[in-house]
Design an enzyme around this catalytic site. Sequence first.
Site, PDB file in Angstrom:
ATOM      1  N   ARG A  85       0.832  -1.204   0.000  1.00  0.00           N
ATOM      2  CA  ARG A  85       0.000   0.000   0.000  1.00  0.00           C
ATOM      3  C   ARG A  85       0.867   1.256   0.000  1.00  0.00           C
ATOM      4  NH1 ARG A  85       1.022   2.174   4.745  1.00  0.00           N
ATOM      5  NH2 ARG A  85       1.379   0.844   6.560  1.00  0.00           N
ATOM      6  N   THR A  90       2.166   2.005  10.055  1.00  0.00           N
ATOM      7  CA  THR A  90       0.999   2.167  10.910  1.00  0.00           C
ATOM      8  C   THR A  90       0.783   0.879  11.694  1.00  0.00           C
ATOM      9  OG1 THR A  90      -1.286   2.981  11.003  1.00  0.00           O
ATOM     10  CG2 THR A  90      -0.767   1.374   9.276  1.00  0.00           C
ATOM     11  N   ALA A 154      -7.002   5.610   9.359  1.00  0.00           N
ATOM     12  CA  ALA A 154      -5.868   5.674   8.429  1.00  0.00           C
ATOM     13  C   ALA A 154      -6.278   5.087   7.086  1.00  0.00           C
ATOM     14  CB  ALA A 154      -4.680   4.904   8.995  1.00  0.00           C
ATOM     15  N   GLY A 167      -6.835  -0.335   1.858  1.00  0.00           N
ATOM     16  CA  GLY A 167      -7.982   0.541   2.081  1.00  0.00           C
ATOM     17  C   GLY A 167      -7.866   1.343   3.353  1.00  0.00           C
ATOM     18  N   LEU A 168      -8.780   1.106   4.306  1.00  0.00           N
ATOM     19  CA  LEU A 168      -8.794   1.924   5.520  1.00  0.00           C
ATOM     20  C   LEU A 168      -8.760   1.069   6.779  1.00  0.00           C
ATOM     21  CD1 LEU A 168     -11.790   1.851   7.033  1.00  0.00           C
ATOM     22  CD2 LEU A 168     -12.424   3.368   5.180  1.00  0.00           C
ATOM     23  N   CYS A 185       2.218   6.799  10.322  1.00  0.00           N
ATOM     24  CA  CYS A 185       2.199   7.402   8.983  1.00  0.00           C
ATOM     25  C   CYS A 185       3.276   8.470   8.802  1.00  0.00           C
ATOM     26  CB  CYS A 185       0.816   7.989   8.672  1.00  0.00           C
ATOM     27  SG  CYS A 185      -0.508   6.775   8.801  1.00  0.00           S
TER      28      CYS A 185
END
Length: 231
Positions: A85, A90, A154, A167-168, A185
């Site tokens: 990604r 994170t 995030a 994705g999230l 991040c």
Amino acid sequence: MLLPAVRLVRLGRVPYSEFLALQDRWLRRLQAEPGTEDPPRTEAGALLLCEPAGPVYTAGLRGGLTPEEAARLRALGAEVRATGRGGLATFHGPGQLLCHPVLDLRRLRLRLRTHVAALEACAVRLCGLQGLRGARARPPPYTGVWLGERKICAIGVRCGRHITSHGLALNCCTDLTWFEHIVPCGLVGTGVTSLSQELQRHLTVDEVTPPFLEAFKETYKCTLISEDTSN
């Protein structure tokens, strides 16, 4: 007008590696299909949801963790993974909703930038439904959803040949102390929060998922078709 369909696959609480393996299978499935410019008659892909079973630190395409830092995090009892990604390091863990849309953007007539904005809009909408009216997206490098200087969601995606992955990660009742061992991040001077912390009540991933799915359908203008996780 017939809305495009997206397969909904809910895994519950599973190891992060199992979630990524499912994502890879869906990626291969979509990449093997011919593209189309006629989304109303074609499924657009899958929406994969899970709650990580254990603590995992992930690094994005821009890195974010040195070998020494990775060793230190593993010593805490966490898994450390490099992923494809965007973004830097994170944390993922129990109490967090992970949403990975594996979608052919052509079938939804979306650009990558619009897809990222739609993910942010889903999280903002969910926060609003829970009574957190101050949630908002911010311009790069502050991708994600924020309450003031505290990030609650995030976002990091990947896109190749019009097909998205990752994705999230939305903090519902996440143990936020895990974030203290990294610079989330790569953003110095910002904090991390969760729905439970902001609302001062325990809010689980299972409680948050139904309104999140409603927000997803509204934002992406699609229908969701449930699929057994064994498929």
